[in-house]
Design a protein around this motif. Structure first.
Motif, PDB file in Angstrom:
ATOM      1  N   LEU A  99       0.826  -1.208   0.000  1.00  0.00           N
ATOM      2  CA  LEU A  99       0.000   0.000   0.000  1.00  0.00           C
ATOM      3  C   LEU A  99       0.860   1.258   0.000  1.00  0.00           C
ATOM      4  O   LEU A  99       0.523   2.257  -0.641  1.00  0.00           O
ATOM      5  CB  LEU A  99      -0.935  -0.006   1.213  1.00  0.00           C
ATOM      6  CG  LEU A  99      -1.949  -1.165   1.277  1.00  0.00           C
ATOM      7  CD1 LEU A  99      -2.764  -1.079   2.553  1.00  0.00           C
ATOM      8  CD2 LEU A  99      -2.858  -1.125   0.052  1.00  0.00           C
ATOM      9  N   VAL A 100       1.983   1.182   0.731  1.00  0.00           N
ATOM     10  CA  VAL A 100       2.894   2.331   0.756  1.00  0.00           C
ATOM     11  C   VAL A 100       3.430   2.599  -0.640  1.00  0.00           C
ATOM     12  O   VAL A 100       3.507   3.755  -1.085  1.00  0.00           O
ATOM     13  CB  VAL A 100       4.054   2.073   1.744  1.00  0.00           C
ATOM     14  CG1 VAL A 100       5.115   3.149   1.609  1.00  0.00           C
ATOM     15  CG2 VAL A 100       3.535   2.013   3.167  1.00  0.00           C
ATOM     16  N   TRP A 101       3.779   1.521  -1.350  1.00  0.00           N
ATOM     17  CA  TRP A 101       4.312   1.717  -2.690  1.00  0.00           C
ATOM     18  C   TRP A 101       3.239   2.245  -3.649  1.00  0.00           C
ATOM     19  O   TRP A 101       3.515   3.072  -4.522  1.00  0.00           O
ATOM     20  CB  TRP A 101       4.902   0.416  -3.210  1.00  0.00           C
ATOM     21  CG  TRP A 101       5.669   0.637  -4.477  1.00  0.00           C
ATOM     22  CD1 TRP A 101       5.345   0.216  -5.727  1.00  0.00           C
ATOM     23  CD2 TRP A 101       6.876   1.371  -4.613  1.00  0.00           C
ATOM     24  NE1 TRP A 101       6.280   0.636  -6.631  1.00  0.00           N
ATOM     25  CE2 TRP A 101       7.235   1.354  -5.974  1.00  0.00           C
ATOM     26  CE3 TRP A 101       7.698   2.048  -3.712  1.00  0.00           C
ATOM     27  CZ2 TRP A 101       8.375   1.976  -6.453  1.00  0.00           C
ATOM     28  CZ3 TRP A 101       8.830   2.664  -4.188  1.00  0.00           C
ATOM     29  CH2 TRP A 101       9.160   2.628  -5.539  1.00  0.00           C
ATOM     30  N   LEU A 102       1.999   1.795  -3.491  1.00  0.00           N
ATOM     31  CA  LEU A 102       0.918   2.318  -4.321  1.00  0.00           C
ATOM     32  C   LEU A 102       0.714   3.807  -4.080  1.00  0.00           C
ATOM     33  O   LEU A 102       0.415   4.570  -5.018  1.00  0.00           O
ATOM     34  CB  LEU A 102      -0.382   1.561  -4.021  1.00  0.00           C
ATOM     35  CG  LEU A 102      -0.489   0.139  -4.581  1.00  0.00           C
ATOM     36  CD1 LEU A 102      -1.743  -0.546  -4.071  1.00  0.00           C
ATOM     37  CD2 LEU A 102      -0.489   0.163  -6.108  1.00  0.00           C
ATOM     38  N   ALA A 103       0.911   4.236  -2.847  1.00  0.00           N
ATOM     39  CA  ALA A 103       0.747   5.658  -2.529  1.00  0.00           C
ATOM     40  C   ALA A 103       1.792   6.516  -3.229  1.00  0.00           C
ATOM     41  O   ALA A 103       1.574   7.720  -3.430  1.00  0.00           O
ATOM     42  CB  ALA A 103       0.819   5.864  -1.019  1.00  0.00           C
ATOM     43  N   MET A 104       2.904   5.901  -3.624  1.00  0.00           N
ATOM     44  CA  MET A 104       3.943   6.660  -4.309  1.00  0.00           C
ATOM     45  C   MET A 104       3.474   7.202  -5.651  1.00  0.00           C
ATOM     46  O   MET A 104       4.052   8.148  -6.196  1.00  0.00           O
ATOM     47  CB  MET A 104       5.184   5.780  -4.519  1.00  0.00           C
ATOM     48  CG  MET A 104       5.901   5.382  -3.245  1.00  0.00           C
ATOM     49  SD  MET A 104       6.619   6.794  -2.395  1.00  0.00           S
ATOM     50  CE  MET A 104       7.870   7.285  -3.570  1.00  0.00           C
ATOM     51  N   LEU A 105       2.434   6.606  -6.219  1.00  0.00           N
ATOM     52  CA  LEU A 105       1.896   7.105  -7.481  1.00  0.00           C
ATOM     53  C   LEU A 105       1.380   8.532  -7.349  1.00  0.00           C
ATOM     54  O   LEU A 105       1.309   9.277  -8.333  1.00  0.00           O
ATOM     55  CB  LEU A 105       0.763   6.193  -7.957  1.00  0.00           C
ATOM     56  CG  LEU A 105       1.160   4.939  -8.743  1.00  0.00           C
ATOM     57  CD1 LEU A 105      -0.061   4.077  -8.996  1.00  0.00           C
ATOM     58  CD2 LEU A 105       1.841   5.302 -10.049  1.00  0.00           C
ATOM     59  N   MET A 117      11.132   8.859  -3.831  1.00  0.00           N
ATOM     60  CA  MET A 117      10.892   7.514  -4.362  1.00  0.00           C
ATOM     61  C   MET A 117      12.003   6.552  -3.937  1.00  0.00           C
ATOM     62  O   MET A 117      11.756   5.435  -3.462  1.00  0.00           O
ATOM     63  CB  MET A 117      10.816   7.578  -5.889  1.00  0.00           C
ATOM     64  CG  MET A 117      10.616   6.243  -6.574  1.00  0.00           C
ATOM     65  SD  MET A 117       8.947   5.595  -6.436  1.00  0.00           S
ATOM     66  CE  MET A 117       8.093   6.660  -7.607  1.00  0.00           C
ATOM     67  N   LEU A 118      13.256   6.985  -4.118  1.00  0.00           N
ATOM     68  CA  LEU A 118      14.390   6.129  -3.778  1.00  0.00           C
ATOM     69  C   LEU A 118      14.467   5.868  -2.276  1.00  0.00           C
ATOM     70  O   LEU A 118      14.822   4.765  -1.839  1.00  0.00           O
ATOM     71  CB  LEU A 118      15.691   6.773  -4.261  1.00  0.00           C
ATOM     72  CG  LEU A 118      16.917   5.857  -4.323  1.00  0.00           C
ATOM     73  CD1 LEU A 118      16.672   4.712  -5.292  1.00  0.00           C
ATOM     74  CD2 LEU A 118      18.149   6.641  -4.745  1.00  0.00           C
ATOM     75  N   SER A 119      14.123   6.862  -1.475  1.00  0.00           N
ATOM     76  CA  SER A 119      14.177   6.699  -0.027  1.00  0.00           C
ATOM     77  C   SER A 119      13.152   5.682   0.459  1.00  0.00           C
ATOM     78  O   SER A 119      13.474   4.796   1.261  1.00  0.00           O
ATOM     79  CB  SER A 119      13.950   8.050   0.652  1.00  0.00           C
ATOM     80  OG  SER A 119      13.954   7.909   2.056  1.00  0.00           O
ATOM     81  N   ILE A 120      11.913   5.810  -0.029  1.00  0.00           N
ATOM     82  CA  ILE A 120      10.860   4.871   0.400  1.00  0.00           C
ATOM     83  C   ILE A 120      11.157   3.460  -0.099  1.00  0.00           C
ATOM     84  O   ILE A 120      10.963   2.473   0.623  1.00  0.00           O
ATOM     85  CB  ILE A 120       9.491   5.361  -0.098  1.00  0.00           C
ATOM     86  CG1 ILE A 120       9.125   6.666   0.621  1.00  0.00           C
ATOM     87  CG2 ILE A 120       8.419   4.306   0.132  1.00  0.00           C
ATOM     88  CD1 ILE A 120       7.837   7.268   0.174  1.00  0.00           C
TER      89      ILE A 120
END
Length: 392
Positions: A99-105, A117-120
């Motif tokens: 879910l965290v990665w989906l929020a990156m959108l 992006m790279l940090s997360i």
């Protein structure tokens, strides 16, 4: 060869694909599910590296966001494989990383986009990999060489990504995911190539060592009763015999089933096998901590005890005889009662081999047979020592 980002990505994709195929080949002989999970992780890394090459052509969604998401998913499979190997259960909270990665959108486009992006991504991989490394810790023993190496590689890999996430906040740090520019990205690609090779090697070594241990266990077990066999008894007995002393004597019990042939002749060999399994279960249930039990062959069993008295040995023998006779009567009808004859020998010397005490117990066993069966004959310690220990 120039180690530019393009070359490193091609090298990573090739090595990851080779590692995936290698682990599948290992799985074909070992059949451990963790190998398939690790193989799938490397296959995903190979796909992610190929997709990452598209970012230079302007395909940012596929080449950056999707490829980095695949890298997180691959490490998730590594964690799942370690959990499978260690028989650990992972909480469902780990799915929150998706879910965290989906929020990156929904991150706004701007100068800090690449760093965020790279940090997360780095923090996500660090958490997953460090957790996998921490799962590989000794539980009442020591790790195998392969597992210890895998633990070290996972922890080092996780710490690298943790440091990588922290380096993003360094002032004037240049990071551009679209053009592969920045020291952090180049170093990460180099580390990725090395990590793929080391992870594949240590994962294979981990499962191979488990397979060897399993083969050794099978070779040491009697296939019918699952007790130690004769070979295992002779390998394990010396360590127990060496602990015998006048202050802590040991005992060897040689057990034989009376009228066992009647069961085979009247009820078949399957019935005889059931009777042997029944006796082995009784022995296993009555075995004190630190003792050994083995099936020598046929209907003959051995028990090795440490730190016991004559009274303790007598009580154990009586318990086994009574419990076995009761179960044998309930299972099969025979003209002569099916019972146990036991020959036992106490010992307080550590300088004599197992064969010596087996001979002593064997003589006692035949004495019990001559005296009517369904009894135990005990060879005591030397009279003066038996008197001092209160065993006479």
């Amino acid at each position: 060869m120039v180690l530019d980002p393009f070359t490193l990505l091609v090298l990573s994709a090739t090595m990851a694909a080779a590692s995936a195929l290698y682990l599948v080949a290992e799985w074909s002989s070992v059949r451990e599910r963790s190998l398939l999970q690790w193989s799938a992780g490397f296959a995903i890394i190979a796909v992610g590296c190929v997709l990452a090459l598209l970012r230079s052509s302007g395909y940012a969604l596929i080449g950056i966001w999707f490829s980095n998401g695949l890298l997180i998913a691959a490490h998730g499979l590594f964690l799942a494989g370690v959990a499978e190997f260690t028989r650990a259960r992972l909480p469902r909270a780990w799915w929150l990383l998706a879910l965290v990665w989906l929020a990156m959108l929904f991150l706004p486009d701007g100068p800090w986009w690449s760093k965020a992006m790279l940090s997360i991504q780095s923090l996500s991989i660090a958490l997953i990999t460090l957790r996998a490394g921490l799962l590989l810790r000794p539980h009442g023993g020591v790790l195998s060489p392969g597992a210890a190496q895998l633990r070290f590689v996972l922890l080092a890999h996780g710490l690298f990504y943790l440091a990588k996430a922290g380096s993003i906040v360094v002032p004037d740090a240049v990071v551009s995911l679209a053009s592969f520019s920045g020291v952090a990205i180049l170093v990460s690609l180099l580390e990725g190539v090395m990590a793929i090779m080391l992870l594949a090697m240590s994962m294979t070594g981990t499962e191979r060592h488990r397979r060897e241990e399993l083969i050794a266990q099978i070779a040491a077990r009697d296939p019918l009763t699952a007790l130690d066999n004769r070979r295992a008894l002779y390998l394990r007995a010396p360590a127990l015999l060496e602990r015998a002393s006048p202050a802590s004597p040991g005992a060897l019990l040689l057990i034989d089933i009376d009228h066992f042939k009647q069961v085979n002749d009247l009820h078949g060999h399957d019935a005889g096998d059931r009777l042997l399994v029944t006796l082995s279960d009784l022995i296993r249930g009555a075995l004190p901590h630190g003792a050994l039990a083995a099936r020598l062959g046929g209907d003959e069993f051995v028990i090795l005890l440490r730190g016991v008295s004559g009274a303790t040995v007598q009580a154990l023998g009586q318990h086994l005889r009574e419990a076995f006779a009761e179960q044998a009567r309930a299972m099969f009808a025979t003209p002569e009662p099916v019972s146990l004859s036991i020959g036992a020998a106490l010992f307080d010397r550590s300088d004599l081999e197992l064969s010596h005490w087996l001979k002593q117990a064997d003589e006692a066993l035949y004495a019990s047979k001559r005296k009517g069966r369904d009894r135990m004959e005990l060879v005591p310690l030397q009279p003066e020592l038996a008197y001092m220990l209160g065993l006479a």
